[in-house]
Design an enzyme around this catalytic site. Structure first.
Site, PDB file in Angstrom:
ATOM      1  N   GLN A   1       4.529  -2.472  -4.749  1.00 21.01           N
ATOM      2  CA  GLN A   1       5.241  -1.253  -4.266  1.00 21.01           C
ATOM      3  C   GLN A   1       6.748  -1.304  -4.181  1.00 21.01           C
ATOM      4  O   GLN A   1       7.577  -0.503  -4.348  1.00 21.01           O
ATOM      5  CB  GLN A   1       4.671  -0.616  -3.094  1.00 21.01           C
ATOM      6  CG  GLN A   1       3.037  -0.129  -3.089  1.00 21.01           C
ATOM      7  CD  GLN A   1       2.564   0.366  -1.972  1.00 21.01           C
ATOM      8  OE1 GLN A   1       2.386  -0.393  -1.067  1.00 21.01           O
ATOM      9  NE2 GLN A   1       2.918   1.711  -1.782  1.00 21.01           N
TER      10      GLN A   1
ATOM     11  N   HIS B   1       1.040   1.062 -17.007  1.00 27.46           N
ATOM     12  CA  HIS B   1       1.624   0.709 -18.687  1.00 27.46           C
ATOM     13  C   HIS B   1       0.418   1.471 -19.611  1.00 27.46           C
ATOM     14  O   HIS B   1       1.116   1.737 -20.980  1.00 27.46           O
ATOM     15  CB  HIS B   1       1.970  -0.517 -18.826  1.00 27.46           C
ATOM     16  CG  HIS B   1       2.768  -1.249 -17.997  1.00 27.46           C
ATOM     17  ND1 HIS B   1       2.863  -2.673 -18.232  1.00 27.46           N
ATOM     18  CD2 HIS B   1       3.771  -0.984 -17.430  1.00 27.46           C
ATOM     19  CE1 HIS B   1       4.130  -2.948 -17.378  1.00 27.46           C
ATOM     20  NE2 HIS B   1       4.531  -1.980 -17.001  1.00 27.46           N
TER      21      HIS B   1
ATOM     22  N   ASP C   1       7.749  -1.417 -12.550  1.00 25.79           N
ATOM     23  CA  ASP C   1       8.269  -2.169 -13.229  1.00 25.79           C
ATOM     24  C   ASP C   1       9.732  -2.727 -12.310  1.00 25.79           C
ATOM     25  O   ASP C   1      10.126  -3.683 -12.351  1.00 25.79           O
ATOM     26  CB  ASP C   1       8.930  -1.866 -14.442  1.00 25.79           C
ATOM     27  CG  ASP C   1       7.475  -1.775 -15.436  1.00 25.79           C
ATOM     28  OD1 ASP C   1       6.472  -2.016 -14.873  1.00 25.79           O
ATOM     29  OD2 ASP C   1       7.541  -1.505 -16.462  1.00 25.79           O
TER      30      ASP C   1
ATOM     31  N   ARG D   1       5.754  -7.170   8.022  1.00 28.31           N
ATOM     32  CA  ARG D   1       4.467  -7.727   7.035  1.00 28.31           C
ATOM     33  C   ARG D   1       4.750  -7.306   5.810  1.00 28.31           C
ATOM     34  O   ARG D   1       5.018  -6.526   5.512  1.00 28.31           O
ATOM     35  CB  ARG D   1       3.218  -6.818   7.716  1.00 28.31           C
ATOM     36  CG  ARG D   1       1.924  -6.910   7.067  1.00 28.31           C
ATOM     37  CD  ARG D   1       1.252  -5.766   7.036  1.00 28.31           C
ATOM     38  NE  ARG D   1      -0.015  -5.951   6.444  1.00 28.31           N
ATOM     39  CZ  ARG D   1      -0.914  -5.012   5.934  1.00 28.31           C
ATOM     40  NH1 ARG D   1      -0.657  -3.779   6.135  1.00 28.31           N
ATOM     41  NH2 ARG D   1      -1.888  -5.350   5.026  1.00 28.31           N
TER      42      ARG D   1
ATOM     43  N   HIS E   1      -2.996  -7.348  -1.674  1.00 26.56           N
ATOM     44  CA  HIS E   1      -2.595  -5.867  -1.454  1.00 26.56           C
ATOM     45  C   HIS E   1      -2.803  -5.234  -2.774  1.00 26.56           C
ATOM     46  O   HIS E   1      -1.971  -4.526  -3.335  1.00 26.56           O
ATOM     47  CB  HIS E   1      -1.396  -5.672  -0.807  1.00 26.56           C
ATOM     48  CG  HIS E   1      -1.086  -4.353  -0.046  1.00 26.56           C
ATOM     49  ND1 HIS E   1      -0.674  -4.141   1.399  1.00 26.56           N
ATOM     50  CD2 HIS E   1      -1.340  -3.051  -0.656  1.00 26.56           C
ATOM     51  CE1 HIS E   1      -0.531  -2.961   1.609  1.00 26.56           C
ATOM     52  NE2 HIS E   1      -0.753  -2.165   0.422  1.00 26.56           N
TER      53      HIS E   1
ATOM     54  N   ASN F   1      -6.033  -6.204   2.368  1.00 26.26           N
ATOM     55  CA  ASN F   1      -5.401  -4.880   3.089  1.00 26.26           C
ATOM     56  C   ASN F   1      -6.594  -3.770   2.385  1.00 26.26           C
ATOM     57  O   ASN F   1      -6.625  -3.749   1.084  1.00 26.26           O
ATOM     58  CB  ASN F   1      -4.062  -4.682   2.375  1.00 26.26           C
ATOM     59  CG  ASN F   1      -3.556  -3.524   3.057  1.00 26.26           C
ATOM     60  OD1 ASN F   1      -3.303  -2.952   3.975  1.00 26.26           O
ATOM     61  ND2 ASN F   1      -3.679  -2.151   1.995  1.00 26.26           N
ATOM     62  N   GLU F   2      -6.991  -3.261   3.221  1.00 29.11           N
ATOM     63  CA  GLU F   2      -7.915  -2.062   3.045  1.00 29.11           C
ATOM     64  C   GLU F   2      -8.926  -2.054   2.247  1.00 29.11           C
ATOM     65  O   GLU F   2      -8.937  -1.547   0.844  1.00 29.11           O
ATOM     66  CB  GLU F   2      -6.817  -0.706   2.702  1.00 29.11           C
ATOM     67  CG  GLU F   2      -6.189  -0.234   3.620  1.00 29.11           C
ATOM     68  CD  GLU F   2      -5.222   0.871   3.420  1.00 29.11           C
ATOM     69  OE1 GLU F   2      -5.342   1.486   2.433  1.00 29.11           O
ATOM     70  OE2 GLU F   2      -4.388   1.194   4.397  1.00 29.11           O
TER      71      GLU F   2
ATOM     72  N   ASN G   1      -5.434  -0.234   9.863  1.00 28.87           N
ATOM     73  CA  ASN G   1      -4.551   0.634   9.367  1.00 28.87           C
ATOM     74  C   ASN G   1      -4.947   2.180   9.461  1.00 28.87           C
ATOM     75  O   ASN G   1      -6.161   2.298   9.228  1.00 28.87           O
ATOM     76  CB  ASN G   1      -4.218   0.528   7.678  1.00 28.87           C
ATOM     77  CG  ASN G   1      -3.736  -0.787   7.306  1.00 28.87           C
ATOM     78  OD1 ASN G   1      -3.310  -1.421   8.104  1.00 28.87           O
ATOM     79  ND2 ASN G   1      -3.630  -0.953   5.835  1.00 28.87           N
TER      80      ASN G   1
ATOM     81  N   TYR H   1      -3.698   6.295   9.759  1.00 25.98           N
ATOM     82  CA  TYR H   1      -3.160   7.447   9.438  1.00 25.98           C
ATOM     83  C   TYR H   1      -3.383   8.976   9.963  1.00 25.98           C
ATOM     84  O   TYR H   1      -2.646   9.657  10.428  1.00 25.98           O
ATOM     85  CB  TYR H   1      -2.628   7.573   7.786  1.00 25.98           C
ATOM     86  CG  TYR H   1      -1.930   6.528   7.363  1.00 25.98           C
ATOM     87  CD1 TYR H   1      -0.808   6.607   7.217  1.00 25.98           C
ATOM     88  CD2 TYR H   1      -2.473   5.352   6.800  1.00 25.98           C
ATOM     89  CE1 TYR H   1       0.346   5.438   6.475  1.00 25.98           C
ATOM     90  CE2 TYR H   1      -1.784   4.088   6.366  1.00 25.98           C
ATOM     91  CZ  TYR H   1      -0.252   4.504   5.985  1.00 25.98           C
ATOM     92  OH  TYR H   1       0.084   3.407   5.654  1.00 25.98           O
TER      93      TYR H   1
ATOM     94  N   GLU I   1      -0.652  -0.894   9.812  1.00 26.00           N
ATOM     95  CA  GLU I   1      -0.189   0.325   9.062  1.00 26.00           C
ATOM     96  C   GLU I   1      -0.078   1.763   9.940  1.00 26.00           C
ATOM     97  O   GLU I   1      -1.352   2.107  10.500  1.00 26.00           O
ATOM     98  CB  GLU I   1      -0.583   0.851   7.891  1.00 26.00           C
ATOM     99  CG  GLU I   1      -0.102  -0.367   6.707  1.00 26.00           C
ATOM    100  CD  GLU I   1      -0.705  -0.131   5.389  1.00 26.00           C
ATOM    101  OE1 GLU I   1      -0.874   1.145   4.864  1.00 26.00           O
ATOM    102  OE2 GLU I   1      -0.910  -0.868   4.516  1.00 26.00           O
TER     103      GLU I   1
END
Length: 502
Positions: free
Chosen positions: A41, A61, A73, A98, A143, A187-188, A330, A332, A399
């Site tokens: 990311q 891509h 990219d 992290r 991740h 992660n997740e 994590n 939200y 998160e």
């Protein structure tokens, strides 16, 4: 930096006044604060030096799935600007940062027979700069950016991934473990398996619903356990670190007080969070019984000779159980859960296996992300559920954050953090052993299928400028004021107005 110093002085003055009025809450000394990012990311440099192709390189891509037709990219160009990233982390005053390692950046072909010295040097420099700034590096090994070479061999549906991932982990332990004391294996994994293998909203987008996600999860659980035991057996005594993973979870709230809805909500959380948590944190280990029963029942009705949910041997159950030094979480948002009594579909489907209706209360405030509603009491409920269900583990929140479109004066994000941090304090006062809180994210970045149309950052990134300048948002100043004073106002509106950010 001058702006940060000014806002800090203002906040200290406000805190001193409000403390007299009894409107200020103090965070315990045992709670540490951090910010987080992920390699694909933010890093960019997708083919720099000898880096190999990842599944997200291939996915962006070769498909038209990204909302704004973008990719990672270049992203935030953190591969070339990591020193600025460290400056930002230092400006905020957090305890830890992290970040994740790009598997294909340090193992270009996915295997440990070829190690990229340039890739190792990049992370060495980042780690050393963080430590020089008195910030602890927390590393996530996986991740979501699997090397494409390993996906070509089946990815997480291939049982050999257990060994391949452990080899990758060992390279990381050897290279960075002398300085890194907190490791997060995955992660997740729920998102990896549900959205990438069962569905098509994350790479590699296999879309084999009802089958592939269960195989994926089975292999990830075994991969995590083997990496944990490797660290425990060979590295813990000398490196003195800790290792766990981070699971994502909504709070699943019953839509009514009816026994059916209450049972449905419990089933939903057991078959989502418990799918990965129960084998590690429960006393008995293995998948939740309700999950084993329902998938087996549906599989037989659909004509399968055995359950679509793979079985662990007794030896594997014992091997996986207890393989976390902390409960990484994590979180939200929350969802409402209603019981269903649907006819079993002849086509396998994870949602049919859970068999609940999931929806949002229309009164809940919304973020830009369609799935993200502001429900702070759900955070408190979830932390209490984990504490009660898994015998009061240490919980590290890795998160928590809020999305908007393009706003430096991000008052809604400040309100979100204020409400969720107050809910966190409520849970701690309830007796939950929460020792870390991590804001997602340090800066705006590539938000998967949404590209750059949704922003979670404390720092604004100008993606139209090839220099990718970073600018602190109002939320960065607010977050810094919290860390500076280690206090929070019960309602942030008055403080926002006093500080001129609202």
């Amino acid at each position: 930096m001058a702006l940060f110093k000014t806002i800090t002085l203002l906040c200290l003055l406000v805190v001193s006044v409000l403390a007299i009025k009894g409107e200020i809450r103090k965070f315990p000394d045992t709670l540490s604060f951090g910010v987080a990012t992920a390699a694909y990311q933010i890093e960019g440099a997708w083919n720099a030096s000898d880096k190999g192709e990842s599944i997200w390189d291939r996915f962006t891509h070769t498909t038209n799935s990204i909302k704004d037709k973008s990719n990672g990219d270049f992203a935030c160009d953190s591969y070339n600007q990591h020193k600025r990233d460290v400056e930002m982390v230092k400006e905020l005053g957090v305890d830890f940062y992290r970040f994740s390692i790009s598997w294909s950046r340090i193992l270009p072909n996915g295997f440990s027979n070829k190690i990229s010295q340039d890739g190792i040097a990049y992370y060495d420099s980042l780690i050393d700069d963080l430590l020089e700034a008195n910030i602890k590096p927390y590393i996530t090994l996986y991740h979501w950016d699997l090397p494409q070479s390993l996906q070509d061999l089946g990815g997480w549906t291939n049982p050999m991934m257990v060994d391949y991932f452990t080899d990758f982990a060992e390279v990381a332990f050897e290279a960075f473990g002398d300085r890194v004391k907190t490791w997060i294996t995955f992660n997740e994994p729920w998102v990896v398996c549900i959205e990438g293998y069962g569905g098509i909203s994350k790479a590699p987008a296999l879309g084999m619903n009802g089958i592939a996600e269960y195989i994926c999860a089975h292999n990830i659980l075994k991969s995590h356990a083997k990496a944990y035991h490797l660290y425990d057996d060979l590295y813990r005594s000398t490196q003195k670190g800790r290792i766990g993973w981070s699971l994502n979870a909504n709070w699943d709230h019953p839509a009514t007080k009816s026994p059916a809805d209450i049972e449905a909500a419990e089933r939903a959380i057991q078959m989502n969070l418990g799918w990965f948590a129960h084998p590690v944190f429960s006393k008995e280990g293995d998948y939740p019984q309700v999950m084993k029963d329902r998938v087996a029942r549906n599989s037989l009705a659909q004509g399968y000779r055995r359950s679509r949910l793979p079985e662990f041997t007794p030896e594997e159950i014992a091997y996986i159980k207890g393989t976390c030094d902390f409960f990484g979480l994590n979180h939200y948002t929350s969802t409402m859960i209603r019981s269903l009594t649907t006819t079993i579909s002849m086509e396998p489907n994870f949602r049919d296996d859970v068999d609940t209706d999931c929806f949002y209360d229309p009164s809940w405030p919304e973020a830009t992300s369609s799935w993200l509603k502001v429900v702070p009491w759900g955070f408190r409920n979830l932390l209490n559920w984990i504490t009660k269900t898994y015998n009061n583990p240490e919980i590290m929140v890795f998160e928590n954050g809020f999305s908007d479109k393009n706003n430096k004066d991000d008052v809604d994000r400040i309100s979100y953090y204020n409400q969720y941090l107050n809910a966190l304090l409520d849970a701690i006062e309830d007796g939950c052993n929460v020792t870390a809180y991590t804001a997602w994210s340090l800066m705006d970045n590539f938000e998967w299928l949404q590209g750059y149309t949704e922003r979670f950052g404390l720092y604004y990134v100008d993606f139209n400028d090839p220099r990718r300048p970073r600018t602190p948002k109002a939320s960065a100043l607010y977050f810094k004021s919290i860390l500076e004073t280690r206090t929070i106002e019960r309602n942030c509106n008055a403080q926002l107005n006093r500080n001129g950010t609202g």
